[in-house]
Design an enzyme around this catalytic site. Sequence first.
Site, PDB file in Angstrom:
ATOM      1  N   ARG A 123      35.724  11.714 -11.093  1.00 18.84           N
ATOM      2  CA  ARG A 123      34.389  11.926 -11.631  1.00 18.84           C
ATOM      3  C   ARG A 123      33.935  10.705 -12.433  1.00 18.84           C
ATOM      4  O   ARG A 123      34.729   9.787 -12.672  1.00 18.84           O
ATOM      5  CB  ARG A 123      34.390  13.197 -12.479  1.00 18.84           C
TER       6      ARG A 123
ATOM      7  N   ASP B  43       5.294   2.575   3.704  1.00 22.18           N
ATOM      8  CA  ASP B  43       6.001   3.564   4.530  1.00 22.18           C
ATOM      9  C   ASP B  43       6.612   2.940   5.774  1.00 22.18           C
ATOM     10  O   ASP B  43       6.849   3.627   6.776  1.00 22.18           O
ATOM     11  CB  ASP B  43       5.056   4.705   4.927  1.00 22.18           C
TER      12      ASP B  43
ATOM     13  N   ARG C 145       1.780  15.089   6.288  1.00 27.37           N
ATOM     14  CA  ARG C 145       2.647  15.523   7.394  1.00 27.37           C
ATOM     15  C   ARG C 145       4.122  15.574   7.017  1.00 27.37           C
ATOM     16  O   ARG C 145       4.924  16.153   7.741  1.00 27.37           O
ATOM     17  CB  ARG C 145       2.435  14.605   8.597  1.00 27.37           C
TER      18      ARG C 145
ATOM     19  N   LEU D 155       0.844  -1.193   0.000  1.00 29.66           N
ATOM     20  CA  LEU D 155       0.000   0.000   0.000  1.00 29.66           C
ATOM     21  C   LEU D 155       0.883   1.249   0.000  1.00 29.66           C
ATOM     22  O   LEU D 155       1.605   1.515   0.966  1.00 29.66           O
ATOM     23  CB  LEU D 155      -0.916  -0.012   1.225  1.00 29.66           C
ATOM     24  N   ALA D 156       0.802   2.010  -1.104  1.00 28.92           N
ATOM     25  CA  ALA D 156       1.707   3.157  -1.253  1.00 28.92           C
ATOM     26  C   ALA D 156       1.010   4.332  -1.933  1.00 28.92           C
ATOM     27  O   ALA D 156       1.630   5.083  -2.680  1.00 28.92           O
ATOM     28  CB  ALA D 156       2.936   2.739  -2.068  1.00 28.92           C
TER      29      ALA D 156
ATOM     30  N   ARG E   8      57.953  25.203 -25.946  1.00 33.22           N
ATOM     31  CA  ARG E   8      57.903  26.429 -25.162  1.00 33.22           C
ATOM     32  C   ARG E   8      58.853  27.425 -25.789  1.00 33.22           C
ATOM     33  O   ARG E   8      59.829  27.053 -26.451  1.00 33.22           O
ATOM     34  CB  ARG E   8      58.261  26.161 -23.702  1.00 33.22           C
TER      35      ARG E   8
ATOM     36  N   LYS F 265       5.231  10.425  -0.252  1.00 38.02           N
ATOM     37  CA  LYS F 265       5.841   9.976   1.002  1.00 38.02           C
ATOM     38  C   LYS F 265       6.743   8.766   0.826  1.00 38.02           C
ATOM     39  O   LYS F 265       7.857   8.720   1.346  1.00 38.02           O
ATOM     40  CB  LYS F 265       4.752   9.668   2.034  1.00 38.02           C
TER      41      LYS F 265
END
Length: 457
Positions: A331, A101, A15, A8-9, A438, A22
Amino acid sequence: MGIKAIILAAGKGTRMKSKLPKVLHKVCGKEMVNHVIDASLEAGAKSNIVVIGHGGEAVGNCLPEGVETVVQEEQLGTGHAVMMANNYIDDSDTIVILCGDTPLIEGETIKALIEFHRKYGFAVSVLSALMENPKGYGRIIRGESKELVGIVEEKDASEEQRLVCEINSGMYCFEGKALREALLEIRSDNSQGEYYLTDAVEIIRGKGMTAGAFAGATSEQIMGVNNRLQLSEAECLMKKRINEFHMLNGVTLIDPLATYIESGALIGSDTIIYPGSLIKGNSVIGEGCIVGPGCTIDSSRLDDGCEIQNSVIVKSAVGSGSKVGPFAYLRPNSNIGRNVKIGDFVEVKNSNIGDNSKASHLSYIGDADVGEDVNIGCGTVFVNYDGKKKSRAKVGDRSFIGCNTNLIAPVELGENSYIAAGSTITDNVPGDSFAIARQRQTTKEGYLKGDKWEKKD
């Protein structure tokens, strides 16, 4: 007889004061509903059906492959939510009802509930827990032979019933046929106008079938998360559970309270993790590694014997015996070979670095393929971006790149090449070659003499 779970979701979770549904709030890096699905699968459920409602599309998008969803357009109670999954309920199935939940529920507990349910041949079994202070919870009422007689909400309980310390978790095990029949008879003629799944227990008993209550859960496991405070409590409990698991499997956590490991991580024995470190995602850390202090390892792999100090590694891999840091940044898509040194303030991105190579400090290595036994001098920059596109550079085995070198990609250095310090390399360098790029030094003797260069008071 197959096992199916209905989770059940659909609730909004007002709240939580959040735009995010939720059940999508995370506990130790994983959405609450996915913790419940993991527990269901561990318990042996062959299929999971998630009842979605508020933010249903977002919830559905985050579920693992193979999980079915049904929509509860209006949230009219737990019984109504289960009705939405009626097409998935077969008479011969054992149906487990779980709450999206309750992220701390464990697969072993659900499995034990199913075994209890089948052992005694109950038509419905309720998962219960004993609590010293059961205030606010529905009470489990047992008969003289300890069978389940009913579930009484606190507001409806007598003084005697309120003294009962066994409470309803909101999780159930039903025989499919009994559940289907009970769902047809649940009514919403109550003060809330909702269909309560608890009514199914009374309906089933009224048909002469038996009901049981399995007091096999802890109050921690059945804790529902309804606000941010409870979310933080669940986070702390899950963190403790995860850390204890790793320590009991041979991992040293110098300070468990200051170490954060998400639920998907795997860590080998004899690895030491120092305070302030975060192990996130599905990271895999081998045996005998040293991690920390102050590291973030996110969805990455560290092979045996790595040492990482004060560094961040994201979606990358580090070979055995390599050292990273302090203050390095790997990364995504960085692949570091064996016995490599990535030193302080070195950044690597989308690059491959071969065995026994080293970049000891202050360098950027981006979009590069670096061979084995290569030395990358201090201040080297792989210049990979021309303002429009990224290009790659290639460095052959046993090459030496002097300090403050710029490699302007696309460029290739052959094996055994040597690049003089301070060079900006724009052309390919053949193997066994020396390259210097260089301007020739000019020295003006006596230039600083004279009034204009004297210090003024």
